[in-house]
Design an enzyme around this catalytic site. Structure first.
Site, PDB file in Angstrom:
ATOM      1  N   GLU A 148      -6.910  -9.553   0.754  1.00 19.01           N
ATOM      2  CA  GLU A 148      -7.334 -10.637   0.459  1.00 19.01           C
ATOM      3  C   GLU A 148      -6.588 -11.355   1.525  1.00 19.01           C
ATOM      4  O   GLU A 148      -7.986 -12.826   1.268  1.00 19.01           O
ATOM      5  CB  GLU A 148      -5.673 -11.282  -0.282  1.00 19.01           C
ATOM      6  CG  GLU A 148      -5.366 -12.115  -0.870  1.00 19.01           C
ATOM      7  CD  GLU A 148      -3.972 -12.040  -1.928  1.00 19.01           C
ATOM      8  OE1 GLU A 148      -4.913 -11.855  -2.851  1.00 19.01           O
ATOM      9  OE2 GLU A 148      -3.494 -12.720  -1.683  1.00 19.01           O
ATOM     10  N   HIS A 170      -5.131  17.554   2.941  1.00 18.62           N
ATOM     11  CA  HIS A 170      -4.706  18.319   2.171  1.00 18.62           C
ATOM     12  C   HIS A 170      -5.813  17.871   1.136  1.00 18.62           C
ATOM     13  O   HIS A 170      -5.687  18.088  -0.689  1.00 18.62           O
ATOM     14  CB  HIS A 170      -3.878  19.221   1.429  1.00 18.62           C
ATOM     15  CG  HIS A 170      -2.634  20.011   2.729  1.00 18.62           C
ATOM     16  ND1 HIS A 170      -3.079  21.381   2.789  1.00 18.62           N
ATOM     17  CD2 HIS A 170      -2.363  19.351   4.091  1.00 18.62           C
ATOM     18  CE1 HIS A 170      -2.528  21.893   3.769  1.00 18.62           C
ATOM     19  NE2 HIS A 170      -1.647  20.771   4.710  1.00 18.62           N
ATOM     20  N   LYS A 183      -8.172 -15.183 -12.043  1.00 22.91           N
ATOM     21  CA  LYS A 183      -7.185 -15.771 -13.908  1.00 22.91           C
ATOM     22  C   LYS A 183      -7.769 -16.485 -13.882  1.00 22.91           C
ATOM     23  O   LYS A 183      -7.485 -16.267 -15.153  1.00 22.91           O
ATOM     24  CB  LYS A 183      -6.013 -16.371 -11.895  1.00 22.91           C
ATOM     25  CG  LYS A 183      -4.847 -15.146 -11.234  1.00 22.91           C
ATOM     26  CD  LYS A 183      -4.116 -16.511 -10.921  1.00 22.91           C
ATOM     27  CE  LYS A 183      -2.889 -15.514  -9.695  1.00 22.91           C
ATOM     28  NZ  LYS A 183      -2.260 -16.863  -8.933  1.00 22.91           N
TER      29      LYS A 183
END
Length: 529
Positions: A322, A351, A455
């Site tokens: 950000e 793994h 937004k």
């Protein structure tokens, strides 16, 4: 490079802080002295930029705000007596509030003492508290904590179910600077509804952490919530963990918040040195610039070798991406900057995706987070002369070497133990590395126009939903998708209209999709309340 030369390079580039017990090793980044020399002018400008930032310069021009999260851990550096006083008073209030909750002086209306915390926030208001909880909360914490960090109804239902009958003794933290953040507002309303469904008073269990004069502050005042703590407008969400945003929850869990602040203060002081070799944040920024060509060409893979640091990579994901992910630089040029961050923990990742890291696409650099202290107390030997912790250390060293042998670069940050002081210092180290790197690549690390754009786009979808529902209700008859979109005034948004309708239909919201679901354009949409 032979082993002798590599050992010398390690010693030449190793940073060690005797006070904090921190090591930063960038020797496995393959930059040379010519690169370092070429970067010196950029670092001189970056050091000056950071000094101006801490002095109170307007660093977030979008909102005409200073950036002062560094003052939280050293109030004497704040540019005015008023700011210094507010920082000190807030910390004192947090400590006093915590003491009264723990003693039972502040108690739920049902009697007894508070047993749980439900923290409702999003982004920086959740990631920091979640990371610090996972890293530092004792197993016998005075209050158990739960997080609502999304606007997912099923997720919140699960959290409320986990709390169960203890909801009556749950302290609810609502964290939002503006009070208008949709996810947090939704969470607040959902939690209020859960309290009401059990005939429990919400306000007597609620605490607001918000900006002065915000909608949330006004709500908390009018409804008589337990308390209100400030979110300063000069502290961004992703750098807010050492403000009330993170300190209230940490203190309530019995975490030493003064030690968190002290660790961050000590790291801040160290990383103010205008000397590349003596500044661990500058060393990180140098390594990032080299690895990514100053253009985000490679990803940062963060591998903390400690279970309690599992969420550190998730916390850094927001802090780095950000802050640095910007379309334009400070001169207005389109640059598309940023560094992608991902990771989990060692040795689990050995793994999972270390196979690709070593042998696959070389589009990353790794950061190993090493913790020297294995555990409190002695360890058993799982085989002669070796403990589980020896294996963990061996996996880290082996993976680092295996990557380097195949021309994969890495950084190693080593801390003595996972303690409040070391975690505070770790937070500050990356805060400052991001600030320095932002200066190096000439972007504003302290605003987030892309987040605001997202937004606004989400809000437009909800506005369209309202238009579509109104149109369908007024139609009085089934409509095709094309007809409905046209009548709602959104023929160009037909795909969005379809997805809105599909969601409403799945949740029994009065919308019915009739016909072949695999052929959306042939559906007939009706209103059946």
């Amino acid at each position: 490079m032979d082993a002798v030369a590599l050992w010398q390079r390690y010693q030449d580039w190793l940073y060690y802080d005797p006070d904090l017990g921190f090591y930063v090793d960038v020797s496995r980044m393959r930059f040379d002295e010519f690169f370092v020399k070429a970067m010196q002018p950029k670092f001189e400008q970056a050091f000056a930029g950071m000094a101006a930032l801490e002095g109170g310069a307007i660093a977030n021009p979008d909102e005409n705000r200073m950036v002062g999260h560094y003052w939280l851990r050293d109030p004497d550096l704040a540019p005015s007596a008023e700011l210094r006083q507010e920082i000190v008073e807030t910390l004192t209030r947090i400590q006093q509030f915590t003491s009264r909750v723990h003693s039972g002086a502040i108690r739920p209306p049902s009697g007894g003492q508070f047993t749980d915390i439900l923290s409702v926030g999003i982004g920086g208001s959740a990631l920091g508290p979640e990371f610090v909880t996972a890293a530092l909360a004792p197993v016998d914490a005075p209050l158990a904590i739960h997080f609502s960090d999304n606007t997912d109804p099923a997720g919140l239902d699960r959290t409320i179910a986990e709390i169960g009958a203890r909801l009556a003794s749950t302290l609810v933290l609502i964290i939002s600077k503006s009070g208008g953040t949709p996810e947090t507002r939704n969470g607040m309303l959902e939690v209020k509804a859960a309290f009401a469904a059990r005939q429990l008073p919400f306000a007597a269990n609620a605490v607001a952490i918000t900006g002065h004069g915000s909608k949330l502050e006004q709500t908390a005042q009018s409804e008589g919530w337990l308390d209100i703590f400030p979110m300063h407008d000069w502290v961004g969400g992703r750098t807010s963990e050492l403000s009330a945003v993170g300190l209230v929850a940490a203190a309530l869990q019995g975490i030493d918040i003064q030690a968190l602040l002290d660790g961050a203060k000590a790291m801040d002081a160290t990383t103010r040195r205008p000397d590349l070799h003596q500044n661990p944040a500058a060393l990180l920024a140098l390594a990032w610039y080299y690895a990514t060509n100053g253009k985000g060409d490679k990803d940062m893979v963060v591998l903390p070798y400690k279970d309690s640091l599992l969420l550190f990579s998730r916390y850094l994901q927001q802090l780095v991406m950000e802050s640095l992910g910007k379309e334009r630089d400070l001169d207005g040029n389109v640059v598309h900057q940023g560094i992608a961050v991902y990771g989990n923990k060692g040795s689990t990742d050995q793994h999972a995706y270390v196979q690709q890291l070593r042998d696959g696409v070389p589009n990353f650099f790794a950061t190993f987070i090493e913790v020297l202290r294995d555990r409190q107390g002695a360890s058993i030997e799982v085989e002669p002369g070796a403990t589980s912790g020896d294996y963990l250390s061996g996996f880290l060293q082996g993976t680092r070497q295996a990557l380097f042998d195949n021309a994969r670069d890495s950084i190693t940050v080593t801390i003595p133990a996972v303690t409040p002081r070391s975690v505070g210092a770790l937070i500050a180290l990356y805060d400052r590395a991001v600030g320095l790197y932002g200066n190096l690549v000439n972007v504003n690390a302290y605003h987030q126009p892309g987040v605001e754009a997202g937004k606004k786009a989400a809000a437009s979808v909800l506005t369209l939903q309202s238009q579509v529902l109104k149109t369908l209700q007024q139609a009085g008859q089934p409509l095709s998708l094309v007809e409905l979109a046209a009548r709602a005034g959104a023929p160009e948004s037909i795909e969005t209209v379809y997805k809105i309708l599909r969601h409403l239909d799945a949740n029994d919201r009065g919308v019915k999709l009739n016909g072949d679901r695999g052929r959306p354009s042939q559906l007939q949409i009706s209103w059946q309340p």
